[in-house]
Motif scaffolding. Structure first.
Motif, PDB file in Angstrom:
ATOM      1  N   GLN A 179      17.059 -31.013 -19.480  1.00 28.48           N
ATOM      2  CA  GLN A 179      16.054 -32.078 -19.496  1.00 28.48           C
ATOM      3  C   GLN A 179      14.938 -31.749 -20.495  1.00 28.48           C
ATOM      4  N   VAL A 180      14.524 -30.473 -20.491  1.00 28.18           N
ATOM      5  CA  VAL A 180      13.416 -30.053 -21.357  1.00 28.18           C
ATOM      6  C   VAL A 180      13.949 -28.979 -22.313  1.00 28.18           C
ATOM      7  N   ILE A 181      13.645 -29.170 -23.597  1.00 26.49           N
ATOM      8  CA  ILE A 181      14.182 -28.274 -24.637  1.00 26.49           C
ATOM      9  C   ILE A 181      13.016 -27.596 -25.361  1.00 26.49           C
ATOM     10  N   PHE A 182      12.925 -26.269 -25.262  1.00 30.09           N
ATOM     11  CA  PHE A 182      11.839 -25.535 -25.926  1.00 30.09           C
ATOM     12  C   PHE A 182      12.326 -25.028 -27.281  1.00 30.09           C
ATOM     13  N   ILE A 183      11.510 -25.227 -28.294  1.00 38.01           N
ATOM     14  CA  ILE A 183      11.820 -24.680 -29.626  1.00 38.01           C
ATOM     15  C   ILE A 183      10.991 -23.406 -29.807  1.00 38.01           C
ATOM     16  N   THR A 184      11.698 -22.286 -29.876  1.00 43.52           N
ATOM     17  CA  THR A 184      10.984 -20.988 -29.993  1.00 43.52           C
ATOM     18  C   THR A 184      11.569 -20.194 -31.172  1.00 43.52           C
ATOM     19  N   VAL A 185      11.865 -20.907 -32.242  1.00 43.84           N
ATOM     20  CA  VAL A 185      12.401 -20.192 -33.425  1.00 43.84           C
ATOM     21  C   VAL A 185      11.249 -19.598 -34.226  1.00 43.84           C
ATOM     22  N   GLY A 186      11.587 -18.667 -35.085  1.00 42.09           N
ATOM     23  CA  GLY A 186      10.554 -17.952 -35.861  1.00 42.09           C
ATOM     24  C   GLY A 186       9.931 -18.857 -36.908  1.00 42.09           C
ATOM     25  N   THR A 187       8.656 -18.633 -37.166  1.00 40.47           N
ATOM     26  CA  THR A 187       7.976 -19.378 -38.257  1.00 40.47           C
ATOM     27  C   THR A 187       7.265 -18.338 -39.136  1.00 40.47           C
ATOM     28  N   PRO A 188       8.067 -17.589 -39.920  1.00 38.36           N
ATOM     29  CA  PRO A 188       7.484 -16.517 -40.738  1.00 38.36           C
ATOM     30  C   PRO A 188       6.572 -17.059 -41.841  1.00 38.36           C
ATOM     31  N   SER A 189       5.872 -16.169 -42.511  1.00 37.16           N
ATOM     32  CA  SER A 189       4.963 -16.595 -43.582  1.00 37.16           C
ATOM     33  C   SER A 189       5.715 -16.812 -44.880  1.00 37.16           C
ATOM     34  N   ASN A 190       5.348 -17.883 -45.581  1.00 35.39           N
ATOM     35  CA  ASN A 190       5.812 -18.060 -46.962  1.00 35.39           C
ATOM     36  C   ASN A 190       4.970 -17.134 -47.851  1.00 35.39           C
ATOM     37  N   PRO A 191       5.423 -16.870 -49.076  1.00 37.37           N
ATOM     38  CA  PRO A 191       4.621 -15.998 -49.976  1.00 37.37           C
ATOM     39  C   PRO A 191       3.169 -16.464 -50.137  1.00 37.37           C
ATOM     40  N   ASP A 192       2.960 -17.785 -50.060  1.00 36.16           N
ATOM     41  CA  ASP A 192       1.569 -18.263 -50.262  1.00 36.16           C
ATOM     42  C   ASP A 192       0.768 -18.247 -48.958  1.00 36.16           C
ATOM     43  N   GLY A 193       1.389 -17.695 -47.894  1.00 37.61           N
ATOM     44  CA  GLY A 193       0.636 -17.585 -46.634  1.00 37.61           C
ATOM     45  C   GLY A 193       0.908 -18.723 -45.670  1.00 37.61           C
ATOM     46  N   SER A 194       1.482 -19.828 -46.184  1.00 38.85           N
ATOM     47  CA  SER A 194       1.743 -20.951 -45.258  1.00 38.85           C
ATOM     48  C   SER A 194       2.915 -20.576 -44.353  1.00 38.85           C
ATOM     49  N   ALA A 195       3.032 -21.295 -43.235  1.00 42.03           N
ATOM     50  CA  ALA A 195       4.097 -20.982 -42.270  1.00 42.03           C
ATOM     51  C   ALA A 195       5.399 -21.623 -42.749  1.00 42.03           C
ATOM     52  N   ASP A 196       6.484 -20.875 -42.663  1.00 45.13           N
ATOM     53  CA  ASP A 196       7.809 -21.402 -43.023  1.00 45.13           C
ATOM     54  C   ASP A 196       8.392 -22.066 -41.777  1.00 45.13           C
ATOM     55  N   VAL A 197       8.392 -23.391 -41.754  1.00 41.10           N
ATOM     56  CA  VAL A 197       8.848 -24.128 -40.563  1.00 41.10           C
ATOM     57  C   VAL A 197      10.267 -24.658 -40.750  1.00 41.10           C
ATOM     58  N   SER A 198      10.998 -24.099 -41.719  1.00 44.62           N
ATOM     59  CA  SER A 198      12.343 -24.632 -42.002  1.00 44.62           C
ATOM     60  C   SER A 198      13.279 -24.490 -40.800  1.00 44.62           C
ATOM     61  N   SER A 199      13.128 -23.413 -40.037  1.00 43.94           N
ATOM     62  CA  SER A 199      14.001 -23.262 -38.852  1.00 43.94           C
ATOM     63  C   SER A 199      13.669 -24.335 -37.816  1.00 43.94           C
ATOM     64  N   VAL A 200      12.393 -24.674 -37.693  1.00 43.11           N
ATOM     65  CA  VAL A 200      11.985 -25.709 -36.731  1.00 43.11           C
ATOM     66  C   VAL A 200      12.613 -27.039 -37.134  1.00 43.11           C
ATOM     67  N   GLU A 201      12.544 -27.316 -38.435  1.00 39.01           N
ATOM     68  CA  GLU A 201      13.089 -28.592 -38.931  1.00 39.01           C
ATOM     69  C   GLU A 201      14.589 -28.648 -38.736  1.00 39.01           C
ATOM     70  N   GLU A 202      15.262 -27.511 -38.996  1.00 42.01           N
ATOM     71  CA  GLU A 202      16.732 -27.469 -38.856  1.00 42.01           C
ATOM     72  C   GLU A 202      17.129 -27.723 -37.402  1.00 42.01           C
ATOM     73  N   VAL A 203      16.434 -27.062 -36.489  1.00 41.30           N
ATOM     74  CA  VAL A 203      16.736 -27.223 -35.052  1.00 41.30           C
ATOM     75  C   VAL A 203      16.442 -28.664 -34.613  1.00 41.30           C
ATOM     76  N   ALA A 204      15.356 -29.237 -35.128  1.00 46.06           N
ATOM     77  CA  ALA A 204      15.002 -30.618 -34.732  1.00 46.06           C
ATOM     78  C   ALA A 204      16.115 -31.580 -35.144  1.00 46.06           C
TER      79      ALA A 204
END
Ligand code: UDX
Length: 429
Positions: free
Chosen positions: A77-102
């Motif tokens: 019923q409830v789905i938690f997304i707990t994938v890693g969001t490592p830093s990109n070289p410029d310091g921003s968060a890499d959310v590609s795993s979040v997007e892939e899972v979504a």
């Protein structure tokens, strides 16, 4: 309740095991090879009590692992997304795993689901999550998105999950709120119900405040050194003010780990994109980076010449009770010492295996502080493991080349160490 937790890293595994222990049926999702290891209770990380909990919950059938997101979405019923969001070289968060899972979740939606972001994500990720789930959910199935940020500390993650100071529920519908109240209410902690953006900002604001508090006390330590005061006494006098609090006022070589450095960098980037120059946080980062340099300078002051000196380094993990060396100030100090030509002999109760992958053969790894101290011209403490708080000083003195201790985490008592015949250098004292 039937729950899915996608991403079996530190946050995901603790979340899965604790929900199972609370009586829910949990499906943990990760890549195939990781799932195979997890089924054999090989977690790939060290977290006190977690292995036992994962073993027991699997045995009792409340926790299973799969590599199929489809299976997990269908059953939960409830789905938690707990994938890693490592830093990109410029310091921003890499959310590609979040997007892939979504995208994968969206494709498997057949009936209402509540999708909860629990990874540390930049503010407004909730909106991207919603958009992705809508665009890739071709059957137009109804869903909600929510944000429940985690505040787990490595080394005490299970306790922090089961006994949180508060649970933040970033929701957009009464149905989502009801489901999350049912899930987190039994923990008995205050529930802070907000919109999604506020929930995401609470996470950034909390973590960055703690990082700022550490850089603040480290600045006070530098000032204390200039006037011959003791920063630990200052921290005690300041921290007893209930508006300030004693915690996170421990001066040392600064913060590391997979969260603070990443969250500070991400918050600076996010606010920049929003048109705000977060100078305060940039200074927090600058002070933190400087702490490890300051410590190496102390070792140099003690030894005059670092080249070809034997230096024992106690601690490699970014903090005690973990084998995690991500952005560890201890590793930073070792690298700086090696760069100065010192011959480093490093030890740590559990993090040597991970450290070897980063440091390779540039240092000699020792099984314990006394082996590391053999022939050493200085002994440098950089992670405040309990076992370094009651070192046998006479035994150290007997094996060291010269009796010099540089205490990067203020774990020893200066007068005791000096009475044992050592030169003692601390941080801010
Ligand atoms: C942190 C936050 O505490 C947690 O809420 C968030 O969810 C994840 O990030 P963690 O990084 O696991 O948790 O450990 P923490 O205990 O916060 O320590 C972080 C770093 O700060 C460590 O390197 C530690 O050595 C350092 N630290 C901590 C200090 O230098 N001084 C202090 O007083 C406290």
């Amino acid at each position: 309740m039937d729950l899915a937790v996608i991403g079996a890293g530190h946050v995901g595994l603790v979340t899965s095991a604790c929900f199972a222990q609370m009586g829910h049926r949990v499906i943990g999702v990760d890549k195939e090879h990781k799932v195979t290891q997890l089924r054999e209770v090989d977690l790939g990380l060290y977290e006190p009590g977690l292995e036992e909990m994962v073993r027991r919950q699997q045995k009792e059938g409340r926790l299973i692992f799969t590599s199929s997101i489809g299976e997990a979405v269908k059953a939960s019923q409830v789905i938690f997304i707990t994938v890693g969001t490592p830093s990109n070289p410029d310091g921003s968060a890499d959310v590609s795993s979040v997007e892939e899972v979504a995208q994968l979740i969206a494709r498997h939606l057949e009936e209402y689901r509540l999708i909860v972001e629990k990874s540390t994500v930049p503010v407004r990720t909730g909106e991207w999550l919603k958009r992705t789930l809508r665009l890739y959910n071709t059957r137009g199935v109804e869903f909600d998105v929510a944000s429940v940020p985690e505040f787990l500390r490595e080394g005490s993650a299970i306790k922090d999950f089961l006994h949180p100071d508060r649970v933040v529920l970033g929701v957009e519908s009464p149905r989502a709120e009801r489901l999350l109240r049912e899930l987190f209410g039994p923990l008995g902690a205050p529930l802070v119900v907000t919109d999604i953006r506020s929930a995401e900002l609470i996470k950034h604001a909390s973590n960055c405040f703690l990082a700022m508090k550490i850089s603040y006390i480290n600045t006070i330590a530098s000032i204390a050194e200039k006037v011959g005061a003791d920063v630990d006494l200052i921290a005690r006098g300041v921290g007893l003010d209930h508006r300030i609090g004693q915690e996170f006022l421990q001066a040392g070589i600064g913060y590391g780990g997979s969260c603070f450095p990443k969250d500070v960098a991400a918050f600076i980037r996010i606010t920049e994109e929003l048109g705000y120059d977060f100078r305060l946080l940039k200074e927090v980062e600058e002070i933190n980076r400087g702490q490890r340099l300051r410590l190496v300078r102390k070792v140099k002051e003690a030894l005059w010449v670092l080249r070809n000196k034997e230096v024992a380094v106690l601690g490699l993990a970014f903090k005690p009770n973990t084998d995690d060396i991500r952005d560890s100030p201890s590793i930073g100090v070792v690298q700086l010492l090696v760069a100065e030509g010192a011959r480093v002999r490093a030890t740590d109760p559990v993090a040597i295996k991970n450290a070897r992958q980063v440091l390779g053969e540039s240092v000699r790894f020792c099984q314990d502080p006394y082996e590391a101290a053999e022939g050493a011209h200085a002994l440098v403490i950089v992670t405040d493991w309990d076992e370094y708080k009651d070192l046998d000083l006479a035994r150290l003195k007997a094996v060291m080349a010269i009796p010099v201790i540089v205490d990067g985490r203020n774990v020893l008592e200066p007068q005791v160490v000096r009475a044992a015949g050592f030169e003692y250098y601390g941080v801010g004292r």
